[in-house]
Design an enzyme around this catalytic site. Structure first.
Site, PDB file in Angstrom:
ATOM      1  N   TYR A 127     -45.249-156.920   4.371  1.00 42.15           N
ATOM      2  CA  TYR A 127     -45.429-155.610   3.742  1.00 42.15           C
ATOM      3  C   TYR A 127     -44.221-155.269   2.868  1.00 42.15           C
ATOM      4  O   TYR A 127     -43.082-155.559   3.219  1.00 42.15           O
ATOM      5  CB  TYR A 127     -45.581-154.531   4.818  1.00 42.15           C
ATOM      6  CG  TYR A 127     -46.835-154.643   5.640  1.00 42.15           C
ATOM      7  CD1 TYR A 127     -46.771-154.958   6.992  1.00 42.15           C
ATOM      8  CD2 TYR A 127     -48.107-154.452   5.070  1.00 42.15           C
ATOM      9  CE1 TYR A 127     -47.919-155.070   7.757  1.00 42.15           C
ATOM     10  CE2 TYR A 127     -49.247-154.548   5.834  1.00 42.15           C
ATOM     11  CZ  TYR A 127     -49.153-154.854   7.171  1.00 42.15           C
ATOM     12  OH  TYR A 127     -50.292-154.962   7.933  1.00 42.15           O
ATOM     13  N   MET A 167     -46.807-155.195  12.815  1.00 44.50           N
ATOM     14  CA  MET A 167     -47.226-154.673  14.130  1.00 44.50           C
ATOM     15  C   MET A 167     -47.416-155.817  15.128  1.00 44.50           C
ATOM     16  O   MET A 167     -47.037-155.725  16.294  1.00 44.50           O
ATOM     17  CB  MET A 167     -48.535-153.893  13.993  1.00 44.50           C
ATOM     18  CG  MET A 167     -48.998-153.245  15.269  1.00 44.50           C
ATOM     19  SD  MET A 167     -50.488-152.261  15.064  1.00 44.50           S
ATOM     20  CE  MET A 167     -49.841-150.855  14.169  1.00 44.50           C
ATOM     21  N   ASP A 168     -47.940-156.944  14.640  1.00 44.71           N
ATOM     22  CA  ASP A 168     -48.303-158.028  15.560  1.00 44.71           C
ATOM     23  C   ASP A 168     -47.709-159.385  15.181  1.00 44.71           C
ATOM     24  O   ASP A 168     -47.905-160.361  15.911  1.00 44.71           O
ATOM     25  CB  ASP A 168     -49.829-158.175  15.579  1.00 44.71           C
ATOM     26  CG  ASP A 168     -50.508-156.829  15.673  1.00 44.71           C
ATOM     27  OD1 ASP A 168     -51.195-156.443  14.688  1.00 44.71           O
ATOM     28  OD2 ASP A 168     -50.300-156.128  16.666  1.00 44.71           O
ATOM     29  N   ARG A 205     -26.999-134.018  34.028  1.00 48.64           N
ATOM     30  CA  ARG A 205     -28.444-134.323  33.973  1.00 48.64           C
ATOM     31  C   ARG A 205     -29.182-133.652  35.118  1.00 48.64           C
ATOM     32  O   ARG A 205     -29.857-132.652  34.930  1.00 48.64           O
ATOM     33  CB  ARG A 205     -28.615-135.856  33.987  1.00 48.64           C
ATOM     34  CG  ARG A 205     -29.983-136.332  33.594  1.00 48.64           C
ATOM     35  CD  ARG A 205     -29.990-137.831  33.291  1.00 48.64           C
ATOM     36  NE  ARG A 205     -29.737-138.675  34.465  1.00 48.64           N
ATOM     37  CZ  ARG A 205     -29.759-140.007  34.395  1.00 48.64           C
ATOM     38  NH1 ARG A 205     -30.012-140.624  33.233  1.00 48.64           N
ATOM     39  NH2 ARG A 205     -29.546-140.743  35.475  1.00 48.64           N
TER      40      ARG A 205
END
Ligand SMILES: Cc1ncc(COP(=O)(O)O)cc1O
Length: 390
Positions: free
Chosen positions: A270, A318-319, A138
């Site tokens: 949904y 979403m909420d 890295r």
């Protein structure tokens, strides 16, 4: 008055942070210090309050990924040594000088540019930890020749002070310790090369949580304690080893916003991917993927209600999410545990990580600014931190 306007919050148990520091303190050689790694806002737990608790419990420095994260800690009044573990652009070195924050370097060109920048602005010194890449692939120097060149550039600098030498392990948490042992041997060869060149070594460090658990004798001057500080094990293997007892510090809680039972079947969320049957109790909870609660938990995860598991039904929104309450009659305002313990049941970050195809590190890091953090000590609320309204 409650300093935030939603019924979803993170709870951080500062006693757990303290206990985890003390556990590693007891596990390590006396001469090995503890750097509390509080990057990514304390792995989602809140860097300021966790950092202060860790320092008070025996850590002697803090580690962050970005200089911006160090600024937050300094602005909160933390005066302890802070090391930025990642890359810092040269045009930000002046800030590190002003705030007395140590930086990581591994490039001669960067050192020369940083020296010029500090000279030009007539600023004070900046402590530099040289990073070696022994197998993480890295950041870091990868040869003794490169290492000696970088160290010489620091020794010739009037503004940069060689303050540390370190490496980072890629596989310390795995059952097969071949790779980490090879990295440790390479790191030792870098140290031997510096000593053969007559260099006086500054602070040396290589252990993350996994290496500190499995190889405390590799501690050198300090370990860099991240995931273990928060009471989580770096991998299932490290958890099975159970060399050290850790106490998870984070819980995620909410309160029921709505409850419904229908006489007829009805679809939920949904895509109508779940059909509630008559007499099933469906509760709506005010948390969703915009808070960092993964949509991958749709129709797969569960929460705790009255110490029992309540499955998530339908897609995570979403909420909001919907859950099927088992047996009892839930009311609006009843408390729900999304991460953590309730009664004899627990939904661990390890479980959430397994369900969402990630690791426990990522789960708390995803919890974002929308969720207020409430800190507890001795079982009592002691402070609240809410990024959205700060
Ligand atoms: C350079 C560096 N050092 C240390 C850590 C902490 O690792 P754990 O969370 O596994 O302890 C992270 C990191 O990026």
């Amino acid at each position: 008055m409650k300093p935030f306007c939603r019924d979803t919050w993170v709870e951080v148990d500062l006693d757990a942070i303290r206990a985890n520091v003390e556990t590693f303190r007891g596990h390590l050689p006396a001469q090995t210090g503890i750097m509390a790694v509080v990057k990514a806002d304390g792995y989602g737990h809140g860097s300021v309050h966790v950092g202060k608790e860790a320092l008070d419990a025996g850590a002697d420095s803090l580690g962050v990924a970005l200089l911006d994260e160090a600024i937050v800690l300094r602005e909160a009044g933390i005066e302890a040594p802070i090391l930025v573990l990642g890359y810092t652009p040269v045009d930000s070195v002046a800030i590190a000088s002003k705030l007395k924050v140590e930086l990581t370097a591994y490039s001669e060109a960067w050192i020369l540019e940083a020296e010029q920048a500090l000279q030009r602005d007539e600023l004070g010194p900046v402590g530099i930890h040289v990073k070696t890449d022994t197998g993480m692939g890295r950041l870091g120097v990868r040869s003794e020749e490169e290492l000696l060149r970088v160290v010489s550039a620091l020794e010739n600098s009037s503004k940069l002070v060689w303050s540390g030498l370190f490496t980072h392990f890629a596989c310390a948490d795995e059952p097969d310790q071949t790779h980490v042992r090879r990295q440790y041997e390479t790191f030792q060869s870098f140290i031997q090369a510096l000593r053969a060149a007559g260099k006086k070594l500054p602070k040396v460090h290589c252990c993350n949580t996994a290496a500190a658990i499995a190889h405390p004798e590799w501690g050198y001057d300090t370990i860099r304690l991240g995931i273990g500080l928060y009471g989580l094990y770096p991998s299932p293997y490290m958890k099975e080893r159970a060399d050290v007892p850790l106490v998870p510090a984070l819980s995620l809680k909410t309160k029921i916003a709505h409850v419904k039972v229908a006489d007829e079947p009805f679809t939920v969320s949904y895509g109508a991917t779940y059909t509630a049957q008559p007499h099933e109790q469906i509760a709506t909870l005010p948390i969703g993927y915009a808070d960092g609660y993964s949509r991958l938990l749709s129709n797969r995860g569960a929460v705790l209600f009255n110490g029992e598991r309540a499955p998530i039904v339908g897609r995570v929104c979403m909420d909001q999410i919907m859950v099927k309450i088992p047996n009892e009659s839930a009311q609006v305002g009843d408390e729900i545990v999304l991460y953590g313990r309730q009664g004899d049941e627990e939904i661990s970050l390890d479980e959430i990580a397994a369900l969402t195809g990630t690791i426990n590190y990522e789960v708390p890091c995803l919890l974002n600014f929308r969720i207020p953090k409430v800190y507890y000590r001795a079982g009592k609320e002691c402070t609240v931190h809410h990024l959205l309204t700060k």
